[in-house]
Scaffold this active site. Structure first.
Site, PDB file in Angstrom:
ATOM      1  N   LYS A  22       0.832  -1.217   0.000  1.00  0.00           N
ATOM      2  CA  LYS A  22       0.000   0.000   0.000  1.00  0.00           C
ATOM      3  C   LYS A  22       0.861   1.260   0.000  1.00  0.00           C
ATOM      4  CE  LYS A  22      -1.829   1.810   3.943  1.00  0.00           C
ATOM      5  NZ  LYS A  22      -1.573   3.264   4.074  1.00  0.00           N
ATOM      6  N   ASN A  23       1.832   1.314   0.914  1.00  0.00           N
ATOM      7  CA  ASN A  23       2.561   2.575   1.072  1.00  0.00           C
ATOM      8  C   ASN A  23       3.551   2.845  -0.052  1.00  0.00           C
ATOM      9  OD1 ASN A  23       1.052   3.233   3.243  1.00  0.00           O
ATOM     10  ND2 ASN A  23       2.552   2.609   4.782  1.00  0.00           N
ATOM     11  N   ARG A  92      -4.295  10.030   3.211  1.00  0.00           N
ATOM     12  CA  ARG A  92      -3.054  10.747   3.481  1.00  0.00           C
ATOM     13  C   ARG A  92      -2.233  10.970   2.206  1.00  0.00           C
ATOM     14  NH1 ARG A  92      -1.619  14.098   7.169  1.00  0.00           N
ATOM     15  NH2 ARG A  92       0.606  14.381   7.147  1.00  0.00           N
ATOM     16  N   CYS A 116      -5.513   8.381   8.589  1.00  0.00           N
ATOM     17  CA  CYS A 116      -5.827   7.936   9.947  1.00  0.00           C
ATOM     18  C   CYS A 116      -5.437   9.000  10.977  1.00  0.00           C
ATOM     19  CB  CYS A 116      -5.072   6.646  10.280  1.00  0.00           C
ATOM     20  SG  CYS A 116      -5.607   5.219   9.340  1.00  0.00           S
ATOM     21  N   ARG A 121       0.276  14.844  12.385  1.00  0.00           N
ATOM     22  CA  ARG A 121       0.720  14.601  11.017  1.00  0.00           C
ATOM     23  C   ARG A 121       0.950  15.895  10.211  1.00  0.00           C
ATOM     24  NH1 ARG A 121      -2.072   9.184   8.731  1.00  0.00           N
ATOM     25  NH2 ARG A 121       0.045   8.930   7.996  1.00  0.00           N
ATOM     26  N   PRO A 122       1.826  16.778  10.688  1.00  0.00           N
ATOM     27  CA  PRO A 122       2.084  18.006   9.934  1.00  0.00           C
ATOM     28  C   PRO A 122       2.792  17.712   8.616  1.00  0.00           C
ATOM     29  CG  PRO A 122       3.675  17.774  11.723  1.00  0.00           C
ATOM     30  CD  PRO A 122       2.687  16.643  11.872  1.00  0.00           C
ATOM     31  N   ILE A 123       2.785  18.701   7.712  1.00  0.00           N
ATOM     32  CA  ILE A 123       3.498  18.523   6.434  1.00  0.00           C
ATOM     33  C   ILE A 123       4.589  19.587   6.272  1.00  0.00           C
ATOM     34  CG2 ILE A 123       1.637  17.290   5.224  1.00  0.00           C
ATOM     35  CD1 ILE A 123       0.940  19.989   3.846  1.00  0.00           C
ATOM     36  N   ASP A 304       3.701   0.616  12.033  1.00  0.00           N
ATOM     37  CA  ASP A 304       2.471   0.050  11.457  1.00  0.00           C
ATOM     38  C   ASP A 304       2.206  -1.383  11.938  1.00  0.00           C
ATOM     39  OD1 ASP A 304       2.287   2.449  10.154  1.00  0.00           O
ATOM     40  OD2 ASP A 304       3.087   1.706   8.262  1.00  0.00           O
ATOM     41  N   ILE A 326       6.848   7.137  16.843  1.00  0.00           N
ATOM     42  CA  ILE A 326       6.571   7.827  15.571  1.00  0.00           C
ATOM     43  C   ILE A 326       5.278   8.658  15.662  1.00  0.00           C
ATOM     44  CG2 ILE A 326       6.290   7.558  13.051  1.00  0.00           C
ATOM     45  CD1 ILE A 326       8.982   6.431  13.958  1.00  0.00           C
ATOM     46  N   ARG A 396      -9.136  -0.074   3.597  1.00  0.00           N
ATOM     47  CA  ARG A 396      -8.225   0.877   2.946  1.00  0.00           C
ATOM     48  C   ARG A 396      -6.860   0.246   2.684  1.00  0.00           C
ATOM     49  NH1 ARG A 396      -6.870   5.051   6.550  1.00  0.00           N
ATOM     50  NH2 ARG A 396      -5.171   5.028   5.061  1.00  0.00           N
TER      51      ARG A 396
HETATM   52  N1  EPU Z   1       6.477  14.604  10.463  1.00  0.00           N
HETATM   53  C1  EPU Z   1       6.589  15.949  10.736  1.00  0.00           C
HETATM   54  N2  EPU Z   1       6.549  16.814   9.677  1.00  0.00           N
HETATM   55  C2  EPU Z   1       6.406  16.402   8.396  1.00  0.00           C
HETATM   56  C3  EPU Z   1       6.299  15.023   8.122  1.00  0.00           C
HETATM   57  C4  EPU Z   1       6.323  14.144   9.194  1.00  0.00           C
HETATM   58  O1  EPU Z   1       6.719  16.347  11.882  1.00  0.00           O
HETATM   59  O2  EPU Z   1       6.378  17.245   7.503  1.00  0.00           O
HETATM   60  C5  EPU Z   1       6.503  13.642  11.580  1.00  0.00           C
HETATM   61  C6  EPU Z   1       5.178  12.906  11.730  1.00  0.00           C
HETATM   62  O3  EPU Z   1       4.238  13.649  12.475  1.00  0.00           O
HETATM   63  C7  EPU Z   1       5.623  11.626  12.407  1.00  0.00           C
HETATM   64  C8  EPU Z   1       7.013  11.374  11.800  1.00  0.00           C
HETATM   65  O4  EPU Z   1       7.431  12.635  11.290  1.00  0.00           O
HETATM   66  O5  EPU Z   1       5.734  11.831  13.773  1.00  0.00           O
HETATM   67  C9  EPU Z   1       7.071  10.342  10.709  1.00  0.00           C
HETATM   68  O6  EPU Z   1       6.130  10.651   9.704  1.00  0.00           O
HETATM   69  P1  EPU Z   1       6.286  10.213   8.179  1.00  0.00           P
HETATM   70  O7  EPU Z   1       6.257  11.438   7.355  1.00  0.00           O
HETATM   71  O8  EPU Z   1       7.438   9.279   8.054  1.00  0.00           O
HETATM   72  O9  EPU Z   1       4.949   9.418   7.952  1.00  0.00           O
HETATM   73  P2  EPU Z   1       3.990   9.472   6.686  1.00  0.00           P
HETATM   74  O10 EPU Z   1       4.781   9.606   5.454  1.00  0.00           O
HETATM   75  O11 EPU Z   1       2.879  10.433   6.918  1.00  0.00           O
HETATM   76  C10 EPU Z   1       4.066   6.909   6.208  1.00  0.00           C
HETATM   77  C11 EPU Z   1       3.036   5.838   6.089  1.00  0.00           C
HETATM   78  C12 EPU Z   1       2.485   5.497   7.455  1.00  0.00           C
HETATM   79  C13 EPU Z   1       3.631   5.057   8.363  1.00  0.00           C
HETATM   80  C14 EPU Z   1       4.716   6.148   8.398  1.00  0.00           C
HETATM   81  C15 EPU Z   1       5.936   5.737   9.197  1.00  0.00           C
HETATM   82  C16 EPU Z   1       2.110   6.301   3.914  1.00  0.00           C
HETATM   83  C17 EPU Z   1       0.965   6.789   3.128  1.00  0.00           C
HETATM   84  N3  EPU Z   1       1.960   6.321   5.235  1.00  0.00           N
HETATM   85  O12 EPU Z   1       3.379   8.027   6.766  1.00  0.00           O
HETATM   86  O13 EPU Z   1       1.613   4.395   7.271  1.00  0.00           O
HETATM   87  O14 EPU Z   1       3.148   4.845   9.664  1.00  0.00           O
HETATM   88  O15 EPU Z   1       5.121   6.475   7.063  1.00  0.00           O
HETATM   89  O16 EPU Z   1       6.487   4.586   8.668  1.00  0.00           O
HETATM   90  O17 EPU Z   1       3.121   5.887   3.372  1.00  0.00           O
HETATM   91  C18 EPU Z   1      -0.219   3.010   7.733  1.00  0.00           C
HETATM   92  O18 EPU Z   1       0.048   2.383   6.702  1.00  0.00           O
HETATM   93  O19 EPU Z   1      -1.060   2.612   8.577  1.00  0.00           O
HETATM   94  C19 EPU Z   1       0.453   4.281   7.989  1.00  0.00           C
HETATM   95  C20 EPU Z   1       0.006   5.184   8.844  1.00  0.00           C
END
Ligand code: EPU
Length: 417
Positions: A22-23, A92, A116, A121-123, A304, A326, A396
């Site tokens: 998925k990811n 997401r 979720c 989850r900031p960007i 995860d 995380i 999902r």
């Molecule tokens: N973070 C920030 N700022 C940002 C981006 C991230 O502070 O701009 C923080 C997040 O809040 C978190 C950490 O950094 O505390 C890690 O976040 P990351 O960006 O790595 O996560 P993501 O890309 O949003 C993906 C997977 C998640 C998985 C995480 C960690 C996808 C679509 N989602 O999320 O998968 O938990 O990486 O491995 O690829 C799931 O499949 O259930 C799922 C939530």
């Protein structure tokens, strides 16, 4: 309302074939728009996150053809419209349209992504990366416009090794002028799969899978064929189920190396595993002992799998500690495990499973995708009947979960109540 009904205590044996990750696929689909030719992606899982992204592509006037496990995407007629709140908040991974549209058209407008509710989850790291490449970000409440006259390669250090930010910066940088270097990049296998895909399209990316990724911008990307890697989280979920109720349960079509942090923990508590080249056979062990886990970026223990692993820890003798580093809000499954009989104490981002207790089926709610997976696993080992509602979360991310589990002897059905 749709619910899953599970009659627990059945032994699972036979083979479960693991689907595409998925990811990975949720980034590959938006990334496919970077070319103007046919891009074929194979081993695409039939999950609702895939459907949502394909609908977003069609909204952008991109041709999407689905045949069995493949998707053929052609973005030659793409209209770079604002991605509405509906498409942005469906999941997401809609945020990968930011990097892809910015990379190709130097402009994107979309809303804060959905997904979720496992944390804030900031960007900010994604946006900081785009700005380093020369883009300007303007935001109005939840709506973001990211635009540039020209994108120029830059050195970008990520404060956190974010999966999403690493991918989004790669997507934006493939057409940037010159060289981009991402330091403290995420190292997850999905990142490698996405970088390989972009390279198959003609990008010049090196270092994916290490903490330094280099992208040398190119003028044009072309069509390609690409295969999605097996879903290590789906595989891990079924391995955990097998550790609880498996007898010669084969988890097939996987890359065992991607699951080493899980398999070493499974062996540590006493599960019996046979690890092959592209499969793992799991047998329930007789006496499980407690252990501690701490979620970390890859190759650490994946967040995860923390939720389903917590279910397994309720069947291990002694006190276990689960540290979630995380996400701030990833223990929403715990109250439901407690309702089923578990004895767990949560303090901030740590959960202590105080002792092993039998689980008893009852009505529970999937609050998020992996919480749902934890409850499915709990239902499989519990006595009696477990009814899980809010199952859209589960659908999902797990392709044909009912068919796959039924195929190895589980009693699980989808019911409308
Ligand atoms: N973070 C920030 N700022 C940002 C981006 C991230 O502070 O701009 C923080 C997040 O809040 C978190 C950490 O950094 O505390 C890690 O976040 P990351 O960006 O790595 O996560 P993501 O890309 O949003 C993906 C997977 C998640 C998985 C995480 C960690 C996808 C679509 N989602 O999320 O998968 O938990 O990486 O491995 O690829 C799931 O499949 O259930 C799922 C939530």
């Amino acid at each position: 309302m749709k619910v899953l009904e599970i009659t627990g205590g059945q032994t699972l044996s036979g083979t479960i074939r693991i689907s595409g990750a998925k990811n990975s696929v949720v980034a590959l689909i938006p990334a496919a728009i970077l070319a103007d030719e046919d891009v074929t992606i194979c081993n695409v899982p039939e999950i609702t996150d895939t459907d949502a992204l394909c609908e977003a592509l069609e909204y952008l006037n991109v041709s999407v053809k689905r045949a069995s496990e493949s998707l053929v995407i052609n973005a030659s007629k793409l209209q770079n419209k604002e991605i509405t709140i509906h498409y942005s908040q469906k999941l997401r991974a809609s945020y990968y349209f930011m990097g892809a549209l910015l990379g190709k058209y130097k402009k994107v407008t979309m809303y804060f992504p959905g997904g979720c509710a496992i944390g804030k989850r900031p960007i900010n790291l994604h946006l900081k990366g785009f700005e380093s490449l020369g883009a300007t970000v303007t935001s109005d409440d939840n709506k973001y416009t990211v635009a540039a006259d020209e994108l120029k390669g830059a050195n970008i250090y990520l404060d956190i090794a974010s999966v999403g930010a690493t991918v989004n910066i790669m997507l934006a940088a493939v057409y940037a002028k010159g060289k981009t270097v991402i330091e403290n990049a995420a190292k997850e296998p999905e990142i490698v799969n996405i970088a390989t895909f972009l390279n198959n399209m003609g990008a010049k990316i090196t270092g994916a899978g290490t903490s330094t990724i280099t992208i040398v911008g190119v003028d044009k990307l072309h069509g390609c064929f690409h295969e999605v890697i097996p879903d290590r989280i789906e595989a891990g979920t079924y391995l955990i189920a097998g550790a609880l109720v498996g007898k010669y349960l084969k988890i097939d079509n996987i890359i065992p190396e991607h699951l080493e942090s899980l398999t070493s923990k499974l062996e540590e508590i006493g599960a019996e595993l046979e690890i092959g080249a592209d499969y793992i056979i799991v047998n329930k062990g007789n006496h499980y002992k407690a252990t501690n886990i701490k979620t970390l970026v890859y190759p650490g223990f994946p967040t995860d799998l923390q939720q389903p692993f917590t279910t397994l820890l309720t069947q291990c003798k002694g006190k276990s500690k689960v540290e979630e580093t995380i996400w701030e809000n990833r223990f929403m499954h715990v109250p439901y495990l407690e309702k089923m009989g578990a004895d767990i104490e949560v303090r901030d981002t740590t959960a202590i499973v105080l002792r092993n207790t039998p689980l008893v089926g009852c009505r529970v709610t999937a609050t998020d995708l992996r919480a749902g997976a934890a409850l499915v696993v709990a239902g499989l080992v519990a006595s009696g009947t477990t009814i899980i509602d809010n199952i859209d979360h589960i659908l999902r991310g797990y392709e044909q979960i009912i068919e796959k589990l039924t195929g190895v002897g589980a009693k699980i059905t989808l019911k409308e109540i």
